[in-house]
Design an enzyme around this catalytic site. Structure first.
Site: not given
Length: 326
Positions: A164, A258, A288
């Site tokens: 991320s 995602e 995710h």
């Protein structure tokens, strides 16, 4: 989890299990994320919620050892069962919008990554927003890499990995090292990397398929806690991969469900277009950073096996090159 079992291929389509996992994510975290205010109380709630989810849906192998590091860079060494310190290590940079997670929330993922690769993993505990804004996290990540070099590791004995927002922090670090002609790690492994901090790419992907975990608008509000007051065009925020030929090989994994699958594709395209080496895997139907949630997404372990094989292939190429040189 360390095994010689060949890694399975990336699935060609989602499964009933992955579709169900995405559904559960939407009506758990997805609904809740839109209701949490972006203030001090809301951030505390979000941190507790995500920590609970990571703890409940992660799986730490028995026999894992954890050693806290407090200075000069906070973090923790995580060694999977049977793993010992040696010449090589993984440097892990966690994600969650620069504001939510920690080394502790990612301990299970780090332990499983250590177990499957046979390498110790150092997870840096960088400072979080909104208490600490840009460039605090980026500075801490760079300091963590430099600290590992003082511990006897050569740059190319390190694998840098993250998820991320950690993907953006890794990109910033590697591009800075390229620009200043510093040695690079042996490889970069990114799970669901965030690259476009304006979330323009994510919003475009969102119109194709809604992300089950969070909206582009909500994610933008979170990241703004870190970048507030900084020009979005700042070169450390809008990453420029024109010198990708100076970067290590990348393995990029993202879930097909995602919105950051768009960032993963963009990063892969930019690396390849500018002479870099990149392997992109989009796992259909998955959410995710699914690699962190093996109790929800059984594909998580398969994805880590593919990380193991990616690194092993690089080792084989390096050994062959060394043999030819001698």
């Amino acid at each position: 989890m360390r095994t010689t079992t060949p890694a399975p291929p990336v699935p060609s389509a989602s499964t009933l299990r992955s579709d169900a996992a995405a559904f559960l994510t939407r009506y758990g975290l997805g609904v809740t994320s839109g209701l949490i205010p972006m203030n001090a109380i809301g951030i505390r709630i979000a941190r507790g919620l995500v920590a609970s989810i990571m703890g409940a849906l992660g799986s730490t192998p028995g026999g894992t050892t954890v050693t806290a590091v407090r200075t000069p860079v906070p973090g923790e060494w995580v060694l999977g069962p049977g793993v010992t310190y040696g010449r090589r290590a993984v440097y892990y940079v966690h994600g969650s919008a620069y504001a939510i997670c920690s080394a502790r929330t990612h301990r299970s993922l780090a332990a499983r990554l250590s177990a499957v690769t046979g390498l110790p993993v150092f997870v840096v505990d960088y400072r979080l927003a909104p208490e600490h804004r840009f460039p605090a996290a980026a500075g801490d990540v760079a300091a963590g890499f430099d600290w590992l070099l003082t511990q006897g590791y050569a740059a190319d004995d390190l694998i840098i990995a993250g998820d991320s927002a950690g993907g953006h922090l890794i990109g910033d670090l590697l591009l800075h090292r390229a620009d200043t002609e510093q040695a690079q790690p042996a490889a970069a492994v990114l799970f669901s990397p965030l690259i476009d901090l304006t979330f323009t790419l994510a919003a475009q992907q969102e119109r194709v398929r809604r992300d089950p975990a969070i909206s582009a608008a909500a994610a933008t509000r979170l990241v703004d806690l870190y970048t507030a007051g900084t020009d979005p065009a700042h070169p450390r925020l809008r990453l420029d991969f024109r010198h990708a030929d100076r970067l290590p090989p990348f393995l990029i994994q993202a879930g097909g469900a995602e919105m950051l699958s768009a960032d993963a594709r963009h990063l892969d395209e930019q690396l390849r277009a500018h002479g870099g080496v990149s392997t992109l895997e989009i796992w259909p139907g998955l959410m995710h950073v699914f690699q962190a949630l093996p109790r929800l997404a059984p594909e998580a372990d398969a994805a880590l096996l593919r990380v193991r094989d990616f690194l092993a292939a690089l080792d084989t190429v390096a050994a062959h090159t060394d043999s030819e040189a001698s």
